[in-house]
Scaffold this active site. Structure first.
Site, mmCIF file in Angstrom:
data_model
loop_
_atom_site.group_PDB
_atom_site.id
_atom_site.type_symbol
_atom_site.label_atom_id
_atom_site.label_comp_id
_atom_site.label_asym_id
_atom_site.label_seq_id
_atom_site.Cartn_x
_atom_site.Cartn_y
_atom_site.Cartn_z
ATOM 1 C CE LYS A 22 -1.547 1.932 3.808
ATOM 2 N NZ LYS A 22 -2.068 2.541 5.003
ATOM 3 C CG ASN A 23 2.782 2.544 3.330
ATOM 4 O OD1 ASN A 23 1.636 3.174 3.209
ATOM 5 N ND2 ASN A 23 3.267 2.042 4.644
ATOM 6 N NE ARG A 92 0.368 8.764 6.855
ATOM 7 C CZ ARG A 92 1.475 8.048 6.641
ATOM 8 N NH1 ARG A 92 2.507 8.809 6.572
ATOM 9 N NH2 ARG A 92 1.496 6.664 6.425
ATOM 10 C CB CYS A 116 -3.384 5.616 11.917
ATOM 11 S SG CYS A 116 -4.081 4.058 10.971
ATOM 12 N NE ARG A 121 -0.334 9.934 10.869
ATOM 13 C CZ ARG A 121 0.176 8.773 10.262
ATOM 14 N NH1 ARG A 121 1.017 9.099 9.222
ATOM 15 N NH2 ARG A 121 0.086 7.653 10.683
ATOM 16 C CB ILE A 123 2.820 18.472 5.686
ATOM 17 C CG1 ILE A 123 1.916 19.741 5.681
ATOM 18 C CG2 ILE A 123 1.814 17.220 5.911
ATOM 19 C CD1 ILE A 123 0.940 19.724 4.415
ATOM 20 C CG LEU A 125 10.287 17.638 7.734
ATOM 21 C CD1 LEU A 125 10.864 16.340 7.973
ATOM 22 C CD2 LEU A 125 11.302 19.091 7.678
ATOM 23 C CG ASP A 305 3.767 1.055 10.078
ATOM 24 O OD1 ASP A 305 3.544 1.845 10.752
ATOM 25 O OD2 ASP A 305 3.700 1.256 8.563
ATOM 26 N NE ARG A 396 -6.468 4.112 6.634
ATOM 27 C CZ ARG A 396 -5.384 4.510 7.450
ATOM 28 N NH1 ARG A 396 -5.147 3.923 8.486
ATOM 29 N NH2 ARG A 396 -4.371 4.942 6.620
#
Length: 425
Positions: A22-23, A92, A116, A121, A123, A125, A305, A396
């Protein structure tokens, strides 16, 4: 609302095939908007996050065909630089639209990302990288807009932290910027390497990927290609841990074991029986599990993870273990739920002391994706019945998870309400 009902299961055995990552799929779907012709992507997992990003891309005017595990994206009909706010707020990875459309159209807009609840989180950067390439940035009422009047120009960027999302977003933007871009302290995850391979075949010039310094030579045009997504290392790790917990003979196929070296090393320390070959990993639970200490780090360290799933395995070790989380500041939400099931886990700031314990079935809630996966593993070995709420989190990140666990002999089903009325998985 649907729940997962799990009963203590006999020894797991059989084969389970790992889906595409997925990532890796999410940034590659976004990157498929960069060329001037269609892309065909294979091994696309059937997950809600993937479907939501495909809908975002469609709403922006691209043509998307999604059939089984393949997706064809034609960006030639794009007519919008803004991601659908409702869809973007749930995902995300919607922030990858910023880097792609900034590179392609010189302008992009999306809602602040969802996902999640495992910590902040920001952003910043990502935005720092865009500014270094010559973009302007505005954040108002939960929306982020980036634009450039004269096009993007390559630059030198140092990331204060090796953020996966920021590294990817800067790569996307820089791939069509004028000149050369250098990203220092870049993330090194396999999903970044997969994206870089995709961008390179489409025409971008990228060197150093897989190291902490990535150099990108921007190009004016890119051509659509066919690409196969790498296997999901976190899904693979989850099933390997399931085999270590309750496996008699579990074979996890379609695995790139070089992506899982820290996990496999820890499992061997615990005495888990592992056999690796070119097609996958065979795993079985040993008679005794030795305790180990685990500390998460960005890749190539132990994956955050897999921290929650590993913690379930450590409850079955002979003596106490310590897990230290260094990546996210709120990654122990599963501990209270595991303790409801009889685990003995004490938290101290960013560390958890896990004592040996016998788990018992209980009603628990999945607070996030990986925590939910950990609760499923716990349910497989817990005495009695376990009911997990908020299972959309689990869906997900795990394609066909009920079918895959059931195929190994796990006693799991999807139910609705407290009457345990079985629904279609």
């Amino acid at each position: 609302m649907d729940k997962f009902h799990i009963e203590q299961s006999p020894s797991l055995s059989g084969r389970v095939r790992i889906s595409g990552a997925k990532n890796a799929a999410l940034p590659i779907i976004a990157a498929a908007l960069l060329p001037d012709s269609p892309c065909r992507l294979k091994e696309i997992p059937a997950l809600n996050d993937v479907k939501n990003l495909a809908r975002i891309v469609e709403c922006m005017g691209a043509e998307v065909e999604y059939e089984e595990s393949s997706m064809t994206i034609d960006p030639r009909t794009l007519d919008c630089f803004e991601a659908d706010p409702e869809l973007a707020s749930q995902l995300r990875a919607s922030y990858y639209i910023l880097g792609v459309m900034l590179a392609r159209e010189g302008r992009a807009c999306t809602s602040l990302p969802g996902g999640c609840r495992i910590g902040s989180r920001p952003i910043d950067l990502h935005l720092k990288g865009f500014k270094a390439l010559g973009a302007e940035v505005s954040i108002e009422e939960g929306c982020v807009e980036v634009w450039t009047e004269n096009g993007l120009t390559g630059g030198d960027i140092y990331l204060d932290y090796p953020s996966v999302g920021a590294t990817i977003n800067i790569m996307l933007a820089a791939s069509r910027a004028e000149g050369k871009t250098t990203i220092e302290n870049a993330a090194r995850e396999p999903e970044i390497v997969d994206l870089a391979n995709f961008l390179t075949v489409m025409g971008a010039g990228i060197k150093g990927v897989g190291t902490d310094v990535i150099r990108i030579e921007g190009v004016d045009e890119m051509q659509g290609v066919e690409h196969e997504i790498i296997p999901d290392r976190i899904e693979a790790g989850t099933y390997i841990i399931a085999g270590a917990l309750a496996g008699e003979d579990v074979f996890v196929e379609n695995v790139l074991d070089e992506h899982l070296k820290p996990l496999l090393a820890k499992l061997r320390e615990m005495g888990v029986e592992l056999e690796q070959d070119i097609s996958g990993v065979r795993v079985a639970r040993p008679k005794k599990l030795r305790s180990v200490d685990v500390k998460t780090f960005p890749y190539p360290g132990f994956p955050t993870d897999l921290q929650a799933q590993m913690m379930v395995l450590l409850t079955q070790a002979e003596s106490s273990s310590v897990v230290t989380e260094t990546v996210w500041e709120d990654r122990f939400s599963h501990v209270d739920e595991l303790n409801k099931m009889g685990a003995s886990i004490q938290l101290d700031d960013n560390s958890a002391l896990i004592n040996p314990s016998s788990l018992k079935g209980a009603e628990v809630t999945a607070p996030d994706l990986r925590a939910g996966a950990a609760l499923m593993l716990a349910g497989l070995i817990a005495d009695g019945e376990t009911m997990i709420d908020e299972v959309d989190h689990i869906r997900r990140g795990y394609e066909n998870i009920i079918e895959k666990i059931s195929g190994l002999g796990g006693r799991i089903k999807q139910v609705r309400d407290r009457k345990n009325q079985v629904t279609t998985a």
